[in-house]
Design a protein around this motif. Structure first.
Motif, mmCIF file in Angstrom:
data_model
loop_
_atom_site.group_PDB
_atom_site.id
_atom_site.type_symbol
_atom_site.label_atom_id
_atom_site.label_comp_id
_atom_site.label_asym_id
_atom_site.label_seq_id
_atom_site.Cartn_x
_atom_site.Cartn_y
_atom_site.Cartn_z
ATOM 1 N N UNK A 149 0.454 -1.581 0.152
ATOM 2 C CA UNK A 149 -0.174 0.204 0.114
ATOM 3 C C UNK A 149 0.788 1.013 -0.010
ATOM 4 N N UNK A 150 1.980 1.039 0.358
ATOM 5 C CA UNK A 150 2.691 2.543 0.828
ATOM 6 C C UNK A 150 3.185 2.475 -0.303
ATOM 7 N N UNK A 151 3.732 1.694 -1.385
ATOM 8 C CA UNK A 151 4.678 1.614 -2.659
ATOM 9 C C UNK A 151 3.543 2.669 -3.978
ATOM 10 N N UNK A 152 2.049 1.855 -3.419
ATOM 11 C CA UNK A 152 1.274 2.723 -4.386
ATOM 12 C C UNK A 152 0.714 4.064 -4.025
ATOM 13 N N UNK A 153 1.692 4.440 -2.871
ATOM 14 C CA UNK A 153 1.296 5.699 -2.133
ATOM 15 C C UNK A 153 2.302 6.607 -2.858
ATOM 16 N N UNK A 154 3.262 6.259 -2.917
ATOM 17 C CA UNK A 154 4.355 7.095 -3.383
ATOM 18 C C UNK A 154 3.712 8.043 -4.797
#
Length: 329
Positions: free
Chosen positions: A221-226
C-alpha cells in the motif's frame, strides 16, 4: 497438509516485508511451502525439518524460543538489516531499546547459534562476522511489479518532492532539512510529501506546502502511495547509516522517479550521479540539483527512466538465488 519448509518469523507485521515476506513469497512461487508470521505455530516448532528465518530476534521470550530451537536441531537463519549496536540517541525509543544490555547480549547470542546470517550490506556483514562467520550479503530487492507501475503524479504545475520511511531518520533531517527548506522557499510551485513520519514539519514550512501520509497498513500500500516527481534521500554521515541500504532510492527508481540523495554510504554506491539522480556533497547542492529537476520535465523523465533500468537489477526475481543459497545452504 504438506510440511512447512520455511517459516519466516517476523519481528512485526510491517517491518518484515522486504526481508521476510518477499523472499518467502519468491520461494513459494518456485513450489516451496512457506509461511510468515509474528507468532510461530506449534507445528513449526515441533518439526526440526522446518527452516526458520528469524528477523532481529532479541526479545527475552523470543530469545528463549530461538535458543531452544537451536538446541533441537532446527536450521536457523538470523536476519538483520540495521546496525542495531550503533543506533543514534535522536531516535529515542529505538536507541533506548537497543542500548539495553540484555537486548544486546540476546542479539549476539542469537547470531552465534544461527546456521547462517543474512544482512543487507557489506558494512553490516563486517559487524556481525565477529559472532558468526557464515554471513550472506543479500541486498534489498523490490517486487517485480513495481517496475511496471506509473505513479499518479500531480499535473497541475506543482512539483512534489517526496520521502518515506521509519522514525529512525531524525538525525538525517536535522542535518539536511534546512537546505531542502531553502529550495522550497524560492520555489513556491513545489511541495513536499512525507510518508510514514512527517519530518517536513521540522522545517517550519506553511502547512499548505506539506502533505503527510501516516504509515499505512502494509508496504505494498505504501508503494502505491508514492506520487513524487523527485525523491529526496537525506542521510547523515554516521556509523549507523553506513550499514543502511539504498532501498528508498531503489523504490523511487523502480517507479521511474529520479532522486537527490546525500553522497553517503549506500547512496554513494548505488546512485549513478547525473544519470539516475544526483549525489549531494554540500548544502548548496540540494537547491541546485532540486532546481534542475524541478524546472526540466525532460530531465526528470530521462533520469527516471535510467533509474528504472538500474532498479531492474534489484528485483526479487533477480536476487532470489542469493536468498536460496543463504536459507537452504
Amino acid at each position: 497438509m504438506a510440511d512447512i519448509e520455511v517459516f519466516g518469523w517476523q519481528t512485526d507485521y510491517a517491518g518484515g516485508y522486504y526481508r521476510v515476506q518477499l523472499p518467502l513469497q519468491s520461494f513459494a512461487m518456485c513450489g516451496r511451502v512457506t509461511v510468515c508470521g509474528v507468532y510461530m505455530p506449534d507445528l513449526v516448532r515441533d518439526n526440526p525439518n522446518t527452516i526458520i528465518v528469524g528477523q532481529r530476534i532479541c526479545d527475552p521470550h523470543a530469545t528463549r524460543v530461538w535458543q531452544s530451537l537451536a538446541a533441537d536441531g532446527h536450521r536457523l537463519v538470523f536476519e538483520i538489516d540495521d546496525d542495531l549496536w550503533n543506533t543514534d540517541p535522536s531516535s529515542a525509543l529505538v536507541h533506548k531499546f537497543f542500548a539495553d544490555e540484555e537486548i544486546r547480549t540476546n542479539l549476539r547470542r542469537n547470531v552465534e547459534v544461527a546456521a547462517a546470517v543474512t544482512v543487507t550490506t557489506e558494512p553490516l556483514a563486517d559487524r556481525v562476522r565477529q559472532w558468526n562467520p557464515n554471513v550472506h550479503v543479500v541486498p534489498n530487492a523490490v517486487p517485480d511489479w513495481l517496475l511496471n507501475r506509473r505513479p499518479q503524479q500531480r499535473d497541475d504545475g506543482t512539483i512534489t518532492l517526496g520521502w518515506g520511511g521509519s522514525p529512525t531518520h531524525k538525525m538525517d533531517w536535522e542535518e539536511h532539512g534546512e537546505p531542502i527548506r531553502r529550495f522550497l522557499d524560492v520555489h513556491p510551485q513545489a511541495e513536499i510529501h512525507c510518508i510514514g513520519n512527517n519530518y517536513a514539519r521540522m522545517m517550519g514550512l506553511p502547512q499548505e506546502r506539506i502533505r503527510f501520509t501516516p504509515w499505512v497498513a502494509n508496504v505494498e500500500t505504501y508503494l502505491h502511495t508514492i506520487d513524487y516527481h523527485i525523491g529526496i534521500a537525506p542521510l547523515r554521515d554516521h556509523i549507523f547509516n553506513q550499514s543502511k541500504s539504498a532501498l528508498k532510492v531503489i523504490e523511487c527508481g523502480a517507479l521511474g522517479i529520479p532522486v537527490v540523495a546525500s553522497d553517503v554510504g549506500p547512496y554513494r554506491d548505488y546512485v549513478q550521479d547525473g544519470v539516475t539522480g544526483y549525489l549531494v556533497r554540500g548544502d548548496r547542492e540540494w537547491a541546485r540539483y532540486l532546481s534542475a529537476l524541478a524546472n526540466d520535465s525532460d530531465l526528470r523523465a530521462a533520469m527516471g527512466e535510467a533509474a528504472r533500468v538500474r532498479a531492474a537489477q534489484q528485483t526479487i526475481s533477480c536476487l532470489t538465488p542469493l536468498w536460496e543459497k543463504a536459507v537452504f545452504g
